[in-house]
Design a protein around this motif. Structure first.
Motif, PDB file in Angstrom:
ATOM      1  N   SER A 224     -24.534 -46.146 -15.658  1.00 54.93           N
ATOM      2  CA  SER A 224     -23.662 -47.129 -16.329  1.00 54.93           C
ATOM      3  C   SER A 224     -22.217 -46.652 -16.315  1.00 54.93           C
ATOM      4  N   ILE A 225     -22.026 -45.374 -16.597  1.00 52.79           N
ATOM      5  CA  ILE A 225     -20.670 -44.799 -16.596  1.00 52.79           C
ATOM      6  C   ILE A 225     -20.095 -44.829 -15.188  1.00 52.79           C
ATOM      7  N   THR A 226     -20.905 -44.427 -14.209  1.00 51.13           N
ATOM      8  CA  THR A 226     -20.443 -44.397 -12.818  1.00 51.13           C
ATOM      9  C   THR A 226     -20.031 -45.790 -12.357  1.00 51.13           C
ATOM     10  N   ASN A 227     -20.867 -46.773 -12.620  1.00 46.25           N
ATOM     11  CA  ASN A 227     -20.557 -48.144 -12.204  1.00 46.25           C
ATOM     12  C   ASN A 227     -19.310 -48.676 -12.897  1.00 46.25           C
ATOM     13  N   LEU A 228     -19.212 -48.446 -14.200  1.00 45.08           N
ATOM     14  CA  LEU A 228     -18.049 -48.926 -14.947  1.00 45.08           C
ATOM     15  C   LEU A 228     -16.779 -48.222 -14.476  1.00 45.08           C
TER      16      LEU A 228
ATOM     17  N   ASN B 188     -13.625 -49.830 -23.196  1.00 46.38           N
ATOM     18  CA  ASN B 188     -12.519 -49.222 -23.952  1.00 46.38           C
ATOM     19  C   ASN B 188     -12.835 -47.791 -24.358  1.00 46.38           C
ATOM     20  N   LYS B 189     -14.089 -47.517 -24.709  1.00 49.61           N
ATOM     21  CA  LYS B 189     -14.484 -46.150 -25.057  1.00 49.61           C
ATOM     22  C   LYS B 189     -14.309 -45.219 -23.856  1.00 49.61           C
ATOM     23  N   LEU B 190     -14.727 -45.688 -22.694  1.00 51.86           N
ATOM     24  CA  LEU B 190     -14.604 -44.886 -21.478  1.00 51.86           C
ATOM     25  C   LEU B 190     -13.137 -44.603 -21.167  1.00 51.86           C
ATOM     26  N   ILE B 191     -12.315 -45.626 -21.233  1.00 54.62           N
ATOM     27  CA  ILE B 191     -10.882 -45.459 -20.969  1.00 54.62           C
ATOM     28  C   ILE B 191     -10.267 -44.492 -21.977  1.00 54.62           C
ATOM     29  N   ASN B 192     -10.649 -44.615 -23.242  1.00 53.23           N
ATOM     30  CA  ASN B 192     -10.128 -43.725 -24.281  1.00 53.23           C
ATOM     31  C   ASN B 192     -10.531 -42.280 -24.020  1.00 53.23           C
ATOM     32  N   ILE B 193     -11.783 -42.074 -23.645  1.00 53.46           N
ATOM     33  CA  ILE B 193     -12.257 -40.712 -23.353  1.00 53.46           C
ATOM     34  C   ILE B 193     -11.481 -40.117 -22.183  1.00 53.46           C
TER      35      ILE B 193
ATOM     36  N   THR C 264     -17.361 -35.014 -16.553  1.00 49.97           N
ATOM     37  CA  THR C 264     -18.156 -35.649 -15.508  1.00 49.97           C
ATOM     38  C   THR C 264     -18.784 -36.917 -16.066  1.00 49.97           C
ATOM     39  N   ASP C 265     -19.338 -37.730 -15.193  1.00 45.66           N
ATOM     40  CA  ASP C 265     -20.035 -38.939 -15.632  1.00 45.66           C
ATOM     41  C   ASP C 265     -21.209 -38.589 -16.538  1.00 45.66           C
ATOM     42  N   VAL C 266     -21.907 -37.502 -16.215  1.00 46.19           N
ATOM     43  CA  VAL C 266     -23.052 -37.068 -17.027  1.00 46.19           C
ATOM     44  C   VAL C 266     -22.594 -36.716 -18.441  1.00 46.19           C
ATOM     45  N   GLN C 267     -21.507 -35.976 -18.553  1.00 47.55           N
ATOM     46  CA  GLN C 267     -20.994 -35.576 -19.872  1.00 47.55           C
ATOM     47  C   GLN C 267     -20.552 -36.787 -20.680  1.00 47.55           C
ATOM     48  N   MET C 268     -19.852 -37.721 -20.027  1.00 48.78           N
ATOM     49  CA  MET C 268     -19.411 -38.925 -20.738  1.00 48.78           C
ATOM     50  C   MET C 268     -20.599 -39.782 -21.153  1.00 48.78           C
ATOM     51  N   ALA C 269     -21.601 -39.884 -20.286  1.00 46.98           N
ATOM     52  CA  ALA C 269     -22.792 -40.674 -20.597  1.00 46.98           C
ATOM     53  C   ALA C 269     -23.523 -40.078 -21.800  1.00 46.98           C
TER      54      ALA C 269
END
Length: 94
Positions: A35-39, A5-10, A21-26
């Motif tokens: 983890s971000i990339t896989n999710l 849910n956090k990822l979707i919200n971001i 990017t995945d790095v920034q979100m991670a």
């Protein structure tokens, strides 16, 4: 709130013209990039470049239209100037 849910919200609240990017979100969420990339892949969410593409396409299209308009106006201006010069030459002759 779980990681999904956090990822979707971001992603829903990010700047669509400059997605994270995945790095920034991670880094923001304090987890590994993998983890971000896989999710993200599990949720069928495109990477940052793919999420940015539609906006780049529109921006590029807009720029090209402006350039074509400017080129067209330049052609008209050149034609008008040549026509004006031709008219002046005619007036000088007669």
């Amino acid at each position: 709130m779980d990681l999904e849910n956090k990822l979707i919200n971001i992603i829903n609240t990010e700047n669509k013209k400059n997605p994270l990017t995945d790095v920034q979100m991670a880094k923001f969420l304090g987890v590994a990039r993998e983890s971000i990339t896989n999710l993200r892949k599990e949720l069928n969410i495109a990477n940052s470049r793919q999420r940015r593409y539609p906006y780049l396409k529109v921006a590029t299209s807009t720029i090209l239209k402006k350039i074509k308009t400017l080129q067209y106006l330049s052609l008209l201006e050149n034609y008008w100037l040549k026509d004006l010069m031709f008219q002046e030459e005619l007036l000088k002759k007669y």
